[in-house]
Enzyme design. Sequence first.
Site, PDB file in Angstrom:
ATOM      1  CG  ASN A 136      -1.980   0.956   1.111  1.00 40.05           C
ATOM      2  OD1 ASN A 136      -2.109   1.916   0.492  1.00 40.05           O
ATOM      3  ND2 ASN A 136      -3.297   0.461   1.439  1.00 40.05           N
ATOM      4  CD  GLN A 146     -13.479   1.766   2.047  1.00 35.07           C
ATOM      5  OE1 GLN A 146     -12.289   1.530   1.456  1.00 35.07           O
ATOM      6  NE2 GLN A 146     -13.785   2.562   2.879  1.00 35.07           N
ATOM      7  CG  HIS A 206      -9.085  -2.632 -10.330  1.00 34.40           C
ATOM      8  ND1 HIS A 206      -7.667  -2.653 -10.820  1.00 34.40           N
ATOM      9  CD2 HIS A 206      -9.515  -3.895 -10.243  1.00 34.40           C
ATOM     10  CE1 HIS A 206      -7.542  -3.812 -11.011  1.00 34.40           C
ATOM     11  NE2 HIS A 206      -8.490  -4.413 -10.970  1.00 34.40           N
TER      12      HIS A 206
END
Length: 178
Positions: A27, A83, A94
């Site tokens: 991330n 989410q 995406h």
Amino acid sequence: MSPILFSTFDVTRQVFFQSRLCFGLVNLKPIVPGHILVVPKRVVPRLADLTREEITDLFGSAQRIGQVVEREYKAESLTVACQDGPAAGQSVPHVHIHVLPRKWVDFGGNNDAVYPALDETESSMLDDIATTAPEPHKHRGRPQLKVDNESRKPRTLEEMEEEAVWLKGFFKDDEPQA
């Protein structure tokens, strides 16, 4: 080798895991150490757009990756979140699953604080990726990184690549099936 895309962004250098239908990447702005994303290779915005085979691979990969990040980051649990759609806080069109290795001490013991942190991460993700993406892969028409109050700063490509190389070592025996 073709670039690996998260939406329209080349994330090839951040990828540490690949199955036949999905990939895991480190991330840009981890909420906790080891916060990673699991993403289907086919670019679709919603879970409902995935085939049953893609869903199975996506969640099976999240489970496999979760076992590794929980162990290697010396965590006690995992937060696994998706989410699914803009109203749920999704900002990158995406599908992706957040996997966060968790400890009791995260967020000063207020572990539900992870959910607002996920919302903040999602809300700035497109801008953050666009700012750090190599020039040819920047998302056209997106504003540059917005200034916010959060203390988490985007990592450099080199920092993310270093973590990806380290994590990749735990998946040597996991080869994509043809």
